[in-house]
Design a protein around this motif. Sequence first.
Motif, PDB file in Angstrom:
ATOM      1  N   GLU A 126     -11.901  -5.438   6.423  1.00  0.00           N
ATOM      2  CA  GLU A 126     -10.967  -6.103   5.508  1.00  0.00           C
ATOM      3  C   GLU A 126      -9.653  -6.402   6.206  1.00  0.00           C
ATOM      4  OE1 GLU A 126      -7.527  -6.365   3.060  1.00  0.00           O
ATOM      5  OE2 GLU A 126      -8.023  -4.485   4.061  1.00  0.00           O
ATOM      6  N   ALA A 127      -9.156  -5.469   6.999  1.00  0.00           N
ATOM      7  CA  ALA A 127      -7.871  -5.646   7.684  1.00  0.00           C
ATOM      8  C   ALA A 127      -7.945  -6.772   8.701  1.00  0.00           C
ATOM      9  CB  ALA A 127      -7.455  -4.336   8.355  1.00  0.00           C
ATOM     10  N   GLY A 128      -9.040  -6.859   9.427  1.00  0.00           N
ATOM     11  CA  GLY A 128      -9.199  -7.924  10.417  1.00  0.00           C
ATOM     12  C   GLY A 128      -9.177  -9.300   9.774  1.00  0.00           C
ATOM     13  N   GLU A 129      -9.861  -9.430   8.657  1.00  0.00           N
ATOM     14  CA  GLU A 129      -9.875 -10.703   7.945  1.00  0.00           C
ATOM     15  C   GLU A 129      -8.487 -11.032   7.406  1.00  0.00           C
ATOM     16  OE1 GLU A 129     -12.934 -10.172   5.029  1.00  0.00           O
ATOM     17  OE2 GLU A 129     -14.536 -10.348   6.512  1.00  0.00           O
ATOM     18  N   ALA A 130      -7.812 -10.046   6.829  1.00  0.00           N
ATOM     19  CA  ALA A 130      -6.496 -10.276   6.234  1.00  0.00           C
ATOM     20  C   ALA A 130      -5.464 -10.672   7.284  1.00  0.00           C
ATOM     21  CB  ALA A 130      -6.036  -9.020   5.491  1.00  0.00           C
ATOM     22  N   LEU A 131      -5.439  -9.979   8.404  1.00  0.00           N
ATOM     23  CA  LEU A 131      -4.432 -10.273   9.427  1.00  0.00           C
ATOM     24  C   LEU A 131      -4.592 -11.671  10.015  1.00  0.00           C
ATOM     25  CD1 LEU A 131      -4.144  -6.957  11.460  1.00  0.00           C
ATOM     26  CD2 LEU A 131      -2.522  -7.893   9.828  1.00  0.00           C
ATOM     27  N   ASN A 132      -5.817 -12.089  10.252  1.00  0.00           N
ATOM     28  CA  ASN A 132      -6.045 -13.372  10.901  1.00  0.00           C
ATOM     29  C   ASN A 132      -6.050 -14.561   9.943  1.00  0.00           C
ATOM     30  OD1 ASN A 132      -6.297 -12.688  13.730  1.00  0.00           O
ATOM     31  ND2 ASN A 132      -8.067 -11.508  13.086  1.00  0.00           N
ATOM     32  N   GLU A 133      -6.190 -14.284   8.649  1.00  0.00           N
ATOM     33  CA  GLU A 133      -6.302 -15.375   7.687  1.00  0.00           C
ATOM     34  C   GLU A 133      -5.011 -16.185   7.567  1.00  0.00           C
ATOM     35  OE1 GLU A 133      -7.697 -16.156   3.086  1.00  0.00           O
ATOM     36  OE2 GLU A 133      -7.376 -14.121   3.788  1.00  0.00           O
ATOM     37  N   ARG A 134      -3.875 -15.536   7.511  1.00  0.00           N
ATOM     38  CA  ARG A 134      -2.614 -16.244   7.270  1.00  0.00           C
ATOM     39  C   ARG A 134      -1.490 -15.827   8.214  1.00  0.00           C
ATOM     40  NH1 ARG A 134      -3.215 -20.375   3.646  1.00  0.00           N
ATOM     41  NH2 ARG A 134      -4.544 -19.750   1.955  1.00  0.00           N
ATOM     42  N   LEU A 135      -1.794 -15.517   9.426  1.00  0.00           N
ATOM     43  CA  LEU A 135      -0.752 -15.186  10.388  1.00  0.00           C
ATOM     44  C   LEU A 135      -0.007 -16.470  10.745  1.00  0.00           C
ATOM     45  CD1 LEU A 135       0.610 -13.103  12.249  1.00  0.00           C
ATOM     46  CD2 LEU A 135      -1.107 -13.651  13.959  1.00  0.00           C
ATOM     47  N   THR A 136       1.299 -16.502  10.462  1.00  0.00           N
ATOM     48  CA  THR A 136       2.098 -17.677  10.761  1.00  0.00           C
ATOM     49  C   THR A 136       3.340 -17.273  11.542  1.00  0.00           C
ATOM     50  OG1 THR A 136       3.294 -17.564   8.662  1.00  0.00           O
ATOM     51  CG2 THR A 136       1.349 -18.950   8.718  1.00  0.00           C
ATOM     52  N   ILE A 137       3.729 -18.154  12.435  1.00  0.00           N
ATOM     53  CA  ILE A 137       4.916 -17.945  13.252  1.00  0.00           C
ATOM     54  C   ILE A 137       5.749 -19.211  13.159  1.00  0.00           C
ATOM     55  CG2 ILE A 137       5.779 -17.440  15.557  1.00  0.00           C
ATOM     56  CD1 ILE A 137       2.945 -16.376  16.176  1.00  0.00           C
ATOM     57  N   SER A 138       7.040 -19.051  12.902  1.00  0.00           N
ATOM     58  CA  SER A 138       7.915 -20.221  12.828  1.00  0.00           C
ATOM     59  C   SER A 138       9.290 -19.879  13.388  1.00  0.00           C
ATOM     60  CB  SER A 138       8.035 -20.699  11.380  1.00  0.00           C
ATOM     61  OG  SER A 138       8.613 -19.685  10.581  1.00  0.00           O
ATOM     62  N   TRP A 139       9.963 -20.891  13.890  1.00  0.00           N
ATOM     63  CA  TRP A 139      11.322 -20.726  14.393  1.00  0.00           C
ATOM     64  C   TRP A 139      12.305 -21.080  13.297  1.00  0.00           C
ATOM     65  CZ3 TRP A 139      12.805 -18.620  18.846  1.00  0.00           C
ATOM     66  CH2 TRP A 139      11.923 -18.614  19.920  1.00  0.00           C
ATOM     67  N   SER A 140      13.344 -20.271  13.139  1.00  0.00           N
ATOM     68  CA  SER A 140      14.517 -20.697  12.378  1.00  0.00           C
ATOM     69  C   SER A 140      15.576 -21.006  13.430  1.00  0.00           C
ATOM     70  CB  SER A 140      14.964 -19.605  11.403  1.00  0.00           C
ATOM     71  OG  SER A 140      15.445 -18.482  12.113  1.00  0.00           O
TER      72      SER A 140
END
Length: 135
Positions: free
Chosen positions: A20-34
């Motif tokens: 479950e953790a593997g699916e959750a972490l990779n499903e919506r990992l986003t990186i953005s610059w402010s």
Amino acid sequence: MEDDGLDSAKRLVLEAAKKEAGEALNERLTISWSSTKLNIKWNKAAAADGYDVYVQYDKAGSSPVKTITGSKVTTFSINKLKGKKLDRKKIICVKVAAYKLVDDEKVVLAESLPMYVAGAGNTKYTNIKSIKLSK
């Protein structure tokens, strides 16, 4: 079978939590610059007791830059790495690991895939703006 001191019931629970953790972490990992920070977001892993966030230039680091205790916080912002402002000319690698405390020891449930982001000042690489998938 390895002898790690866990009984079979704990082992089954951990195996389900890892999936479950593997699916959750990779499903919506986003990186953005402010303007001055790198913002990292991920989905909550239900069984996690916390997260380790790894940030490094070019490749995933071997030690976390931040350990987040508690499973409710799923965001992290960073503006300095190793005491210096983030270099926007370099490639930055980010990875998040979910962990659970079992008998007072940290057991990693899952790690996200390493995500790479190019700084705005990078002259060789840029970041993907969007992806469309079709069947």
